[in-house]
Enzyme design. Structure first.
Site, short mmCIF file in Angstrom:
data_model
loop_
_atom_site.label_atom_id
_atom_site.label_comp_id
_atom_site.label_asym_id
_atom_site.label_seq_id
_atom_site.Cartn_x
_atom_site.Cartn_y
_atom_site.Cartn_z
N ASP A 92 0.85 -1.19 0.00
CA ASP A 92 0.00 0.00 0.00
C ASP A 92 0.89 1.24 0.00
O ASP A 92 1.81 1.35 0.82
CB ASP A 92 -0.81 -0.01 1.31
CG ASP A 92 -2.26 0.37 1.09
OD1 ASP A 92 -2.62 0.78 -0.02
OD2 ASP A 92 -3.03 0.24 2.07
N LYS A 122 -0.75 -0.49 -4.25
CA LYS A 122 -2.15 -0.05 -4.22
C LYS A 122 -2.18 1.44 -3.90
O LYS A 122 -1.41 1.90 -3.05
CB LYS A 122 -2.94 -0.82 -3.15
CG LYS A 122 -4.39 -0.34 -3.03
CD LYS A 122 -5.23 -1.26 -2.17
CE LYS A 122 -5.10 -1.02 -0.69
NZ LYS A 122 -5.43 0.35 -0.25
N GLU A 191 -14.29 -0.54 -1.12
CA GLU A 191 -14.42 -0.57 0.36
C GLU A 191 -15.63 0.24 0.81
O GLU A 191 -15.85 1.37 0.35
CB GLU A 191 -13.14 -0.02 1.01
CG GLU A 191 -13.27 0.01 2.54
CD GLU A 191 -11.97 0.24 3.29
OE1 GLU A 191 -10.89 0.35 2.66
OE2 GLU A 191 -12.05 0.32 4.54
O1 KIV Z 1 -4.78 -0.85 4.39
C1 KIV Z 1 -5.57 -1.78 4.22
O2 KIV Z 1 -5.57 -2.77 4.97
C2 KIV Z 1 -6.48 -1.70 3.11
C3 KIV Z 1 -7.53 -2.76 3.00
C4 KIV Z 1 -8.56 -2.50 4.00
C5 KIV Z 1 -8.08 -2.87 1.63
O3 KIV Z 1 -6.41 -0.81 2.34
#
Ligand code: KIV
Length: 292
Positions: A92, A122, A191
């Site tokens: 992320d 992501k 989400e």
């Molecule tokens: O940071 C995270 O865990 C997320 C998920 C909830 C998709 O973005």
């Protein structure tokens, strides 16, 4: 030394994930943030591990995801990547690592592949991130989009609230998904949106949708590992199914250890090392000799 093995025979790839949508096979994804948990998750054969910036909240104790840094995310992604021999590892991008300029965003995203071995990143956002998704794709960086309740927008949204509840908001979400698909995102996290909206988006895009609080009609599901394990300290969201109660299990184990130490019950004989017989005898004999 490279962090990537180069052996893709047993590895889930972007193509595997996209084929699953075509075959209508549910896609599984969980977060993980360290070697031990990532290894346990990976050994189950889960398709994808997301090193989510949710670690800011569930591991580091912050109230939002905003404070976690690129360096912290890299540190956790490396640990997860060392454990994951099967799952596709997605890192992320934390808040402010892709918001300032596209140049900086590509540089930061590349660090996750180059320095931590992630296989994709992501980012949160829809139409407003489409141009960036294209730049990342041009830099050979696979991108997973994330729309709906985007935790990095917590202040703009005025809290962690379900999104997409008006006709206008539904329209925006449909356009967001189309923009991400058009820009080359390989999958899209949905989400905190009504299941009907998630179903419409899932039917309208060719890339897999991965839901969290978005109902059962998405192509796959993701949960935060700590939610699933019952290892959090606040009331779980409505969509969370808690499969274990590790908070109680860990508390019980720690209390038992404390109690045993305080009562002299740990360590026991079997948990202690001993001198070899001849050395023990020599030590004993030297203790028996009168001091000169
Ligand atoms: O940071 C995270 O865990 C997320 C998920 C909830 C998709 O973005």
């Amino acid at each position: 030394m490279s962090v990537i093995s180069g052996d893709f025979r047993h590895k889930t790839t972007i193509a595997t994930i996209q084929e699953k949508k075509l075959r209508r096979e549910p896609i599984t994804c969980l977060t993980a943030y360290d070697y031990a948990s990532a290894r346990l998750v990976d050994e189950t054969g889960i398709d994808m591990i997301l090193v989510g910036d949710s670690l800011a909240m569930v591991v580091l104790g912050y109230e939002t995801t905003l404070p976690v840094t690129v360096d912290e995310m890299l540190h956790h992604t490396r640990a997860v990547r060392r454990a994951a021999t099967h799952a596709l590892v997605i890192a992320d991008m934390p808040y402010a690592s892709y918001h300032v300029s596209e140049h900086e965003a590509v540089r930061n995203a590349a660090r996750f592949l180059k320095e931590a071995g992630a296989e994709a990143v992501k980012i949160e956002g829809g139409q407003n991130r489409a141009a960036l998704v294209e730049h990342l794709r041009d830099a050979e960086i696979p991108v997973m989009g994330h729309i709906g309740l985007t935790p990095q927008s917590v202040h703009r949204m005025g809290g962690f609230k379900v999104q997409g509840k008006s006709l206008e908001a539904i329209d925006r979400l449909m356009n967001d998904a189309a923009a991400l698909e058009g820009a080359g995102a390989f999958a899209i996290v949905l989400e905190g949106i009504p299941r009907e909206v998630a179903a419409m988006i899932t039917a309208s895009v060719s890339v897999p949708t991965i839901g969290i609080g978005a109902g059962p009609d998405c192509d796959g599901q993701v949960l935060v590992l700590h939610d699933l394990l019952g290892l959090t300290f606040s009331k779980p969201a409505k969509f969370v199914r808690q499969y274990a109660d590790l908070r109680t299990a860990i508390s019980g184990a720690v209390r038992a250890f404390k109690d045993d130490v305080e009562h002299g019950a740990y360590p026991g004989e079997d948990e202690s090392y001993h001198l070899p017989g001849d050395v023990a005898e020599a030590v004993e004999a030297s203790l028996r000799r009168p001091a000169r």
